[in-house]
Design an enzyme around this catalytic site. Structure first.
Site, PDB file in Angstrom:
ATOM      1  N   ARG A   1      18.840 -24.060 -21.201  1.00 40.21           N
ATOM      2  CA  ARG A   1      19.232 -25.390 -21.700  1.00 40.21           C
ATOM      3  C   ARG A   1      19.280 -25.424 -23.226  1.00 40.21           C
ATOM      4  O   ARG A   1      20.138 -26.090 -23.812  1.00 40.21           O
ATOM      5  CB  ARG A   1      18.272 -26.452 -21.165  1.00 40.21           C
TER       6      ARG A   1
ATOM      7  N   ASN B   1      22.229 -31.300 -18.015  1.00 38.62           N
ATOM      8  CA  ASN B   1      21.381 -30.168 -18.420  1.00 38.62           C
ATOM      9  C   ASN B   1      21.575 -28.928 -17.545  1.00 38.62           C
ATOM     10  O   ASN B   1      20.730 -28.051 -17.498  1.00 38.62           O
ATOM     11  CB  ASN B   1      19.914 -30.597 -18.553  1.00 38.62           C
TER      12      ASN B   1
ATOM     13  N   HIS C   1      18.890 -26.711 -12.361  1.00 36.24           N
ATOM     14  CA  HIS C   1      17.656 -27.235 -11.771  1.00 36.24           C
ATOM     15  C   HIS C   1      16.781 -26.076 -11.328  1.00 36.24           C
ATOM     16  O   HIS C   1      17.285 -25.069 -10.834  1.00 36.24           O
ATOM     17  CB  HIS C   1      17.988 -28.099 -10.551  1.00 36.24           C
TER      18      HIS C   1
ATOM     19  N   THR D   1      13.308 -30.091 -19.884  1.00 37.04           N
ATOM     20  CA  THR D   1      14.270 -30.968 -19.204  1.00 37.04           C
ATOM     21  C   THR D   1      15.329 -31.519 -20.169  1.00 37.04           C
ATOM     22  O   THR D   1      16.515 -31.516 -19.851  1.00 37.04           O
ATOM     23  CB  THR D   1      13.511 -32.152 -18.561  1.00 37.04           C
TER      24      THR D   1
ATOM     25  N   PHE E   1      17.353 -43.774 -13.718  1.00 37.85           N
ATOM     26  CA  PHE E   1      18.531 -42.899 -13.726  1.00 37.85           C
ATOM     27  C   PHE E   1      18.831 -42.270 -12.362  1.00 37.85           C
ATOM     28  O   PHE E   1      19.749 -41.464 -12.238  1.00 37.85           O
ATOM     29  CB  PHE E   1      18.374 -41.807 -14.796  1.00 37.85           C
TER      30      PHE E   1
ATOM     31  N   ARG F   1      11.168 -21.695 -14.761  1.00 38.55           N
ATOM     32  CA  ARG F   1      11.192 -22.926 -15.568  1.00 38.55           C
ATOM     33  C   ARG F   1      11.223 -22.596 -17.067  1.00 38.55           C
ATOM     34  O   ARG F   1      11.805 -23.308 -17.862  1.00 38.55           O
ATOM     35  CB  ARG F   1       9.958 -23.788 -15.267  1.00 38.55           C
TER      36      ARG F   1
ATOM     37  N   TYR G   1      16.393 -35.272  -4.720  1.00 32.95           N
ATOM     38  CA  TYR G   1      15.692 -35.936  -5.837  1.00 32.95           C
ATOM     39  C   TYR G   1      14.779 -37.074  -5.363  1.00 32.95           C
ATOM     40  O   TYR G   1      14.472 -37.965  -6.156  1.00 32.95           O
ATOM     41  CB  TYR G   1      16.717 -36.456  -6.849  1.00 32.95           C
TER      42      TYR G   1
END
Ligand code: RTP
Length: 155
Positions: free
Chosen positions: A109, A119, A122, A98, A64, A92, A56
């Site tokens: 999701r 969620n 990834h 997201t 966050f 995606r 990340y």
């Protein structure tokens, strides 16, 4: 043959610890599989916090970030590479927005998650991140390359 001359598009997909704990591994894999994408690498692993920070790194300035890295390293993750035409962008789409509050019903999701911090999945957001993430999570010899030929296996 020509279809196999060039490397097919590949993306990195991970089922996060919440998706694994909730028993959603097969549900998520089956959505990619039924769409027609091809699974070329898979493993279960508990990433260290340092590893999560590498994954990340783009988000390190976000408030966050620390909590997100704690979460990703909190338990087993299913790391996968999926292959197919348009798999980065369409993957995606299968995953959904997201924030699960904004993801459409019918997406992973949208159907299976409620809050952004949990969620469940990834997916790489572009060709460069896909390449970087595949390289971060897998050794070259862990990636397979094969043709689907069902006539050979189904009688
Ligand atoms: P991902 O990388 O996990 O597929 O998610 P994404 O591209 O859809 O979203 P991104 O903006 O890259 O954020 C990565 C992950 O960080 C968590 N997040 N938490 N406001 C928050 O608390 C917040 N915003 C994002 C989510 O787990 C998101 O998937």
């Amino acid at each position: 043959n020509e279809a196999h001359a060039a490397q097919m598009e590949r993306t990195f997909i991970a089922i996060k610890p919440d998706g694994v704990q909730r028993g959603l591994i097969s549900e998520i894999i089956s959505r990619f599989e039924r769409k027609g994408f091809k699974l070329v690498a898979i493993k279960i692993t508990v990433p260290s916090k340092d590893f999560a920070k590498k994954h990340y790194h783009d988000l390190k300035e976000r408030p966050f970030f620390d909590g997100l890295c704690d979460f990703l390293s909190s338990g087993p993750v299913i790391a996968m590479v999926w292959e197919g035409e348009g798999v980065i962008k369409y993957g995606r789409k299968l995953i959904g927005a997201t924030d699960p509050q904004k993801s459409e019903p019918g997406t992973i999701r949208g159907d299976l998650a409620v809050v952004v911090g949990r969620n469940i999945i990834h997916g790489s957001d572009g060709p460069e991140t896909a390449q970087d993430e595949i390289k971060l999570w897998f050794k070259p010899e862990e990636l397979t390359s094969y043709a689907i030929n069902s006539e050979k296996w189904v009688y």
